[in-house]
Design a protein around this motif. Structure first.
Motif, PDB file in Angstrom:
ATOM      1  N   PRO A  96      -7.128   5.438  -4.183  1.00  0.00           N
ATOM      2  CA  PRO A  96      -6.611   6.551  -3.373  1.00  0.00           C
ATOM      3  C   PRO A  96      -5.598   7.334  -4.202  1.00  0.00           C
ATOM      4  O   PRO A  96      -4.872   6.750  -5.008  1.00  0.00           O
ATOM      5  CB  PRO A  96      -5.939   5.852  -2.190  1.00  0.00           C
ATOM      6  CG  PRO A  96      -5.754   4.430  -2.590  1.00  0.00           C
ATOM      7  CD  PRO A  96      -6.693   4.130  -3.703  1.00  0.00           C
ATOM      8  N   THR A 110      -2.433   8.469  -4.878  1.00  0.00           N
ATOM      9  CA  THR A 110      -1.086   8.207  -4.355  1.00  0.00           C
ATOM     10  C   THR A 110      -0.121   9.351  -4.633  1.00  0.00           C
ATOM     11  O   THR A 110       1.007   9.337  -4.188  1.00  0.00           O
ATOM     12  CB  THR A 110      -0.478   6.911  -4.955  1.00  0.00           C
ATOM     13  OG1 THR A 110      -0.540   6.980  -6.378  1.00  0.00           O
ATOM     14  CG2 THR A 110      -1.228   5.691  -4.489  1.00  0.00           C
ATOM     15  N   GLN A 111      -0.598  10.353  -5.397  1.00  0.00           N
ATOM     16  CA  GLN A 111       0.274  11.496  -5.660  1.00  0.00           C
ATOM     17  C   GLN A 111       0.289  12.467  -4.501  1.00  0.00           C
ATOM     18  O   GLN A 111       1.241  13.198  -4.299  1.00  0.00           O
ATOM     19  CB  GLN A 111      -0.213  12.237  -6.900  1.00  0.00           C
ATOM     20  CG  GLN A 111       0.600  11.908  -8.103  1.00  0.00           C
ATOM     21  CD  GLN A 111       0.693  13.115  -9.007  1.00  0.00           C
ATOM     22  OE1 GLN A 111       1.034  14.212  -8.585  1.00  0.00           O
ATOM     23  NE2 GLN A 111       0.359  12.909 -10.257  1.00  0.00           N
ATOM     24  N   GLY A 112      -0.831  12.466  -3.755  1.00  0.00           N
ATOM     25  CA  GLY A 112      -0.908  13.358  -2.602  1.00  0.00           C
ATOM     26  C   GLY A 112      -0.223  12.698  -1.416  1.00  0.00           C
ATOM     27  O   GLY A 112       0.612  11.810  -1.567  1.00  0.00           O
ATOM     28  N   VAL A 162       0.360  10.160   1.331  1.00  0.00           N
ATOM     29  CA  VAL A 162      -0.072   8.785   1.519  1.00  0.00           C
ATOM     30  C   VAL A 162      -0.060   8.479   3.014  1.00  0.00           C
ATOM     31  O   VAL A 162       0.945   8.684   3.685  1.00  0.00           O
ATOM     32  CB  VAL A 162       0.857   7.823   0.752  1.00  0.00           C
ATOM     33  CG1 VAL A 162       0.575   6.386   1.128  1.00  0.00           C
ATOM     34  CG2 VAL A 162       0.674   8.027  -0.745  1.00  0.00           C
ATOM     35  N   MET A 195      -2.406   0.615   4.194  1.00  0.00           N
ATOM     36  CA  MET A 195      -2.768   1.946   3.738  1.00  0.00           C
ATOM     37  C   MET A 195      -4.016   2.438   4.477  1.00  0.00           C
ATOM     38  O   MET A 195      -4.970   1.682   4.640  1.00  0.00           O
ATOM     39  CB  MET A 195      -3.078   1.798   2.258  1.00  0.00           C
ATOM     40  CG  MET A 195      -3.038   3.026   1.432  1.00  0.00           C
ATOM     41  SD  MET A 195      -1.500   3.892   1.363  1.00  0.00           S
ATOM     42  CE  MET A 195      -0.328   2.625   1.104  1.00  0.00           C
ATOM     43  N   ARG A 249      -6.898   4.230   3.857  1.00  0.00           N
ATOM     44  CA  ARG A 249      -7.636   4.808   2.737  1.00  0.00           C
ATOM     45  C   ARG A 249      -8.554   5.935   3.183  1.00  0.00           C
ATOM     46  O   ARG A 249      -8.872   6.833   2.409  1.00  0.00           O
ATOM     47  CB  ARG A 249      -8.465   3.739   2.019  1.00  0.00           C
ATOM     48  CG  ARG A 249      -7.604   2.792   1.213  1.00  0.00           C
ATOM     49  CD  ARG A 249      -8.456   1.714   0.567  1.00  0.00           C
ATOM     50  NE  ARG A 249      -7.609   0.701  -0.052  1.00  0.00           N
ATOM     51  CZ  ARG A 249      -7.533   0.490  -1.359  1.00  0.00           C
ATOM     52  NH1 ARG A 249      -8.265   1.191  -2.190  1.00  0.00           N
ATOM     53  NH2 ARG A 249      -6.748  -0.443  -1.848  1.00  0.00           N
ATOM     54  N   ILE A 275      -3.361   2.885 -10.177  1.00  0.00           N
ATOM     55  CA  ILE A 275      -2.194   3.443  -9.485  1.00  0.00           C
ATOM     56  C   ILE A 275      -2.043   2.940  -8.050  1.00  0.00           C
ATOM     57  O   ILE A 275      -1.031   3.205  -7.417  1.00  0.00           O
ATOM     58  CB  ILE A 275      -2.203   4.997  -9.471  1.00  0.00           C
ATOM     59  CG1 ILE A 275      -3.486   5.524  -8.825  1.00  0.00           C
ATOM     60  CG2 ILE A 275      -2.024   5.548 -10.872  1.00  0.00           C
ATOM     61  CD1 ILE A 275      -3.423   7.011  -8.536  1.00  0.00           C
ATOM     62  N   ASP A 276      -3.033   2.202  -7.517  1.00  0.00           N
ATOM     63  CA  ASP A 276      -2.820   1.660  -6.162  1.00  0.00           C
ATOM     64  C   ASP A 276      -2.011   0.370  -6.203  1.00  0.00           C
ATOM     65  O   ASP A 276      -1.085   0.173  -5.436  1.00  0.00           O
ATOM     66  CB  ASP A 276      -4.141   1.470  -5.400  1.00  0.00           C
ATOM     67  CG  ASP A 276      -5.181   0.708  -6.205  1.00  0.00           C
ATOM     68  OD1 ASP A 276      -4.912   0.361  -7.372  1.00  0.00           O
ATOM     69  OD2 ASP A 276      -6.277   0.458  -5.658  1.00  0.00           O
TER      70      ASP A 276
END
Lengths: 266, 304
Positions: free
Chosen positions: A11, A13-15, A17, A25, A27, A124-125
């Motif tokens: 997913p 994670t920069q956008g 969450v 989370m 997803r 990154i997750d």
């Protein structure tokens, strides 16, 4: 000669969450992207292939069926073959079980003396950076992590391995596994001909039936049951008190300086 | 016989003390300080594991930060870190000493070593923990302070003595507490700079028990060759010790260079501070990763 690249769909994670009521989370509400470090791993393999045109780049992912879309993109980028490892038996795997399954899948593809396996440093997750080294251990091959530069001379790889305060230059013979960081390269884009022709390239799905005879794949080493770690509790960190914006002009600067001085900070 | 599922046969807390160029890193002292508390909550012993070439002289420092005992393994083949040599030595020591907990600093080396050791030992590994608990009561106090969970309306096993390892996930948007109930040792790498270092205790340093262990490590075990180790003279970003941090985020996207210049000017004016950055700013390539602060970067304690 093969370059096998392990990739993961994550997913973004920069956008935004999305967190569910129970603290896990959501997803389904988040965009899925190719893990950034994994794109550097794919590029590393494609770069080496540019000077070894006979080599084959095989991308492998474990995930639910929608991960196929990511594999199509990687084929369009220039990978030669793609493998989706997917099955209910694999669900709920922690890093130990995930590396067990991926090592089983790589054994099933077959490792030869001149092969190299690439992974991203971390996803990154989870940010764990564990799956690459654990695949190497389970396949009994050497690893070099945090690669910022890779040179291949025949069956020897020379890698710049980054440390906090410098780097090491490390050599290893194939077969070996390398984990890649962002500093290594700039991933290429898909090409138009790649997009038009990706569906002519070999694409396979490995499910539990495909892999069950691999020595690494046992009921108690894969999936939730084969995972040594469990999540005891998950929670959102408390919201921080809102910040205060101070105008970017002279009176704002004055206000900030006065306040910091009043609190004896400056 | 070594059986990683025979929970009762394991005891003691062990900390891997990372030494580079004859110096133990600060992270190891943070881990020892925390390990001391965990060992006390378990009523057990804390040991440090020190490996390298001619490193025995450093053992006292490990005692000074709380260890009862230091295991020392020396070999010329351990002078520079290699995954193969260090994994073999650590796994062999764990087979012999059977600690119930093994902590490793989440440095670039620890994050290479930890997963390889955990895979060889067939046990779980929590990555980059920022908080550790044995005692359930203390864990609940931690939750009351740092989560929105209604702790008191839930049932908890207050007798549980398993290690509860808390870490950020999903870029810090979520915290997860991980346990490893069925295998030993319970392993975690721990984020540098998060756990507090205890006061150095000279008496403990002088009285620490040192046990030297032999290794049958040979050239044939090393599958990688380190050709050189290079220190870069790049300016080290000392976020951990900084009193003043001026942090930049996505807001500098329009002109990253100017944004960073402004931030460092402000940091300078405020008394020689350091420029920090959000994950977004680092991911966008505005500034290098050593500047990153927060859940996924460095944990900092500035005045401003």
């Amino acid at each position: 000669m093969k370059y096998i690249v392990c990739v993961k769909q994550v997913p973004d994670t920069q956008g935004k969450v999305a967190v569910k009521e129970d603290g896990t989370m959501d997803r389904s509400k988040m965009a899925a992207i190719i893990n950034p470090d994994d794109l550097n791993a794919v590029e590393a393999a494609l770069t080496l292939k540019d000077s070894n045109p006979d080599a084959k780049v095989v991308v492998v992912t474990m995930g639910p069926p929608p991960a196929a879309g990511m594999l199509h993109e990687l084929l369009a980028m220039g990978a030669d073959e793609a493998v989706l490892v997917s099955g209910r038996e694999f669900g709920g795997s922690d890093t130990f079980a995930t590396s067990q399954i991926l090592a089983g899948a790589i054994s099933h593809i077959g490792i030869e003396a001149d092969d190299v396996i690439f992974c991203g440093r971390q996803a990154i997750d989870g940010d764990t950076a564990q799956v690459g080294p654990q695949i190497a251990e389970k396949l009994g091959i050497p690893q070099i992590s945090y690669a910022a530069d890779i040179e291949q001379n025949g069956n020897t790889l020379k890698v710049k391995r980054v440390l906090e305060d410098g780097y090491m230059t490390i050599e290893a013979d194939t077969p070996c596994l390398i984990t890649c960081i962002k500093e290594l390269n700039k991933p290429r884009y898909m090409t138009v001909s790649g997009i038009l022709e990706f569906d002519k390239k070999p694409y396979s799905v490995f499910d539990y039936e495909t892999l069950k005879d691999e020595p690494l794949i046992e009921a108690d080493t894969i999936g939730l049951k084969g995972s040594p770690t469990n999540v005891y509790k998950s929670f959102s960190p408390p919201q921080k008190a809102p910040g205060r914006m101070i105008a970017a002009n002279e009176s704002g600067v004055k206000e900030l300086a006065q306040e910091l001085a009043a609190k004896h900070i400056i | 016989m070594y059986d990683c599922t025979d929970i009762k046969s394991f005891s003691g807390v062990m900390v891997f003390c990372e030494a580079r160029e004859g110096k133990i890193n600060t992270t190891s002292f943070e881990l020892l300080s925390e390990g001391r508390k965990l060992a006390d909550d378990l009523g057990t012993e804390l040991s440090g594991l020190l490996i390298g070439k001619d490193v025995k002289g450093l053992a006292g420092q490990i005692g000074g930060y709380g260890a009862d005992k230091v295991y020392v393994v020396e070999s010329p083949l351990l002078e520079t870190y290699t995954t193969d040599a260090y994994t073999k030595v650590i796994s062999d020591v764990v087979h012999e000493k059977k600690p119930e907990i093994l902590l490793i600093g989440a440095t670039n080396i620890g994050r290479d070593l930890g997963p390889r050791c955990a895979a060889r030992l067939h046990t779980g590994l929590t990555a980059d923990a920022t908080h550790l608990d044995i005692d359930t009561g203390k864990y609940l106090d931690f939750l009351r302070e740092s989560s929105t969970i209604d702790v008191d309306s839930m049932k908890w096993d207050m007798e549980d003595k398993g290690l509860k390892m808390t870490r950020p996930a999903f870029g810090g948007h979520l915290m997860a507490t991980i346990i490893c109930p069925r295998f030993r040792p319970q392993m975690s790498t721990v984020r540098p700079g998060v756990l507090k270092c205890a006061e150095f205790d000279q008496a403990k340093a002088d009285s620490v028990v040192i046990e030297e262990l032999k290794t049958d490590l040979s050239d044939a075990d090393l599958k990688t060759r380190v050709l050189e180790v290079v220190k870069e003279t790049k300016e080290i970003v000392d976020l951990l010790g900084a009193e003043v941090i001026v942090s930049v985020g996505q807001g500098i996207a329009k002109d990253p260079e100017k944004g960073i210049a402004l931030a460092s000017e402000l940091a300078e004016v405020l008394g020689g501070g350091v420029v920090g950055a959000s994950r977004a700013a680092v991911d966008a390539g505005f500034i290098s990763g050593d500047h990153q602060v927060g859940q996924t970067g460095k944990t900092v304690r500035p005045h401003i």
